[in-house]
Design a protein around this motif. Structure first.
Motif, short mmCIF file in Angstrom:
data_model
loop_
_atom_site.label_atom_id
_atom_site.label_comp_id
_atom_site.label_asym_id
_atom_site.label_seq_id
_atom_site.Cartn_x
_atom_site.Cartn_y
_atom_site.Cartn_z
N GLN A 110 0.82 -1.21 0.00
CA GLN A 110 0.00 0.00 0.00
C GLN A 110 0.86 1.27 0.00
O GLN A 110 1.99 1.27 0.49
CB GLN A 110 -0.93 0.01 1.22
CG GLN A 110 -1.90 -1.16 1.27
CD GLN A 110 -2.75 -1.13 2.51
OE1 GLN A 110 -3.76 -0.42 2.56
NE2 GLN A 110 -2.37 -1.90 3.52
N THR A 123 -1.91 6.59 0.69
CA THR A 123 -3.34 6.83 0.52
C THR A 123 -4.15 5.91 1.42
O THR A 123 -5.18 6.31 1.97
CB THR A 123 -3.76 6.59 -0.95
OG1 THR A 123 -2.93 7.38 -1.80
CG2 THR A 123 -5.21 6.97 -1.16
N THR A 124 -3.69 4.67 1.57
CA THR A 124 -4.46 3.67 2.31
C THR A 124 -3.74 3.11 3.53
O THR A 124 -4.34 2.36 4.30
CB THR A 124 -4.83 2.49 1.38
OG1 THR A 124 -3.64 1.98 0.76
CG2 THR A 124 -5.79 2.97 0.29
#
Length: 222
Positions: free
Chosen positions: A165, A168-169
């Motif tokens: 990831q 953003t996540t």
């Protein structure tokens, strides 16, 4: 008699300063050192959508023993980042020692509890430009010991939670490390001339807006 040499030296200094001070990091060559405020460095990264087509982790050969000293990349990072130095046995087997995992603000006393995290994951690198690299370039990226921000010893739990990831996540559970994480992410993407996608750029910008616009220093790898 020495004037040409002096002029040449002065020109070299001017050239170096141009690399250091010009925001156009994209024009730097491998081996050049770039110094930029981190927000400017983020703004200098190419912005493009990601594409994972063709990605396989095996395309990034990693944990090699590049200097042939008996310790592979994983062991080299563990030795370098140890809070208390471990003992090195045959084939670079490590015993004892202690480590700090900044992702979750936790200390460990056994090397097997740690993973070596590619700060910018291999899949993310592929998405962001590494798909066009040679196998040698991908190996160099996966074993980058020349920038201490590239590879980091962290708890296996946090590393596997992060997986591939981007910010953003996923961000470190230890909130006090998130600014450093975002700054180092920009540094590594700058070092390897990798792109960011729009959502990634926005997420990093939001984090960086909460801290001073401190300069980062990066030696370009490519």
């Amino acid at each position: 008699m020495r004037l040409p040499r002096i002029v040449g030296a002065a020109a070299a200094v001017v050239s170096t300063l141009t690399v250091l001070l010009t925001p156009g990091a994209a024009h730097a060559a491998p081996g050049d050192t770039i110094v930029l405020p981190v927000r400017d460095a983020l703004a200098a990264l190419a912005v493009q959508d990601e594409d994972r087509t063709g990605y396989e982790r095996t395309k990034f050969r990693h944990w090699v023993d590049a200097d042939r000293d008996g310790c592979n990349t994983r062991s080299e990072v563990l030795i370098e980042e140890a809070v208390t130095a471990p003992e090195q046995g045959a084939n670079c087997a490590l015993t004892g020692g202690s480590w700090y995992s900044p992702y979750d603000d936790t200390y460990f006393t056994q090397a097997r509890a740690l993973d070596i995290d590619h700060l910018v994951p291999l899949a993310e690198a592929w998405d962001s430009g590494a798909s066009a690299w040679t196998a040698a370039e991908r190996q160099a990226y996966a074993n980058d010991l020349d920038d201490s921000r590239a590879l980091i010893a962290v708890s296996a739990t946090s590393n596997r939670s992060k997986a591939d990831q981007d910010p953003t996540t996923w961000q470190p559970p230890a909130t006090g490390h998130r600014r450093t994480y975002a700054t180092d992410w920009v540094a590594i993407k700058t070092r390897w001339a990798l792109a960011v996608d729009p959502a990634e750029q926005a997420a990093i910008s939001e984090i960086l807006d909460t801290c001073p616009n401190a300069p980062i220093e990066v030696t370009r790898a490519r």
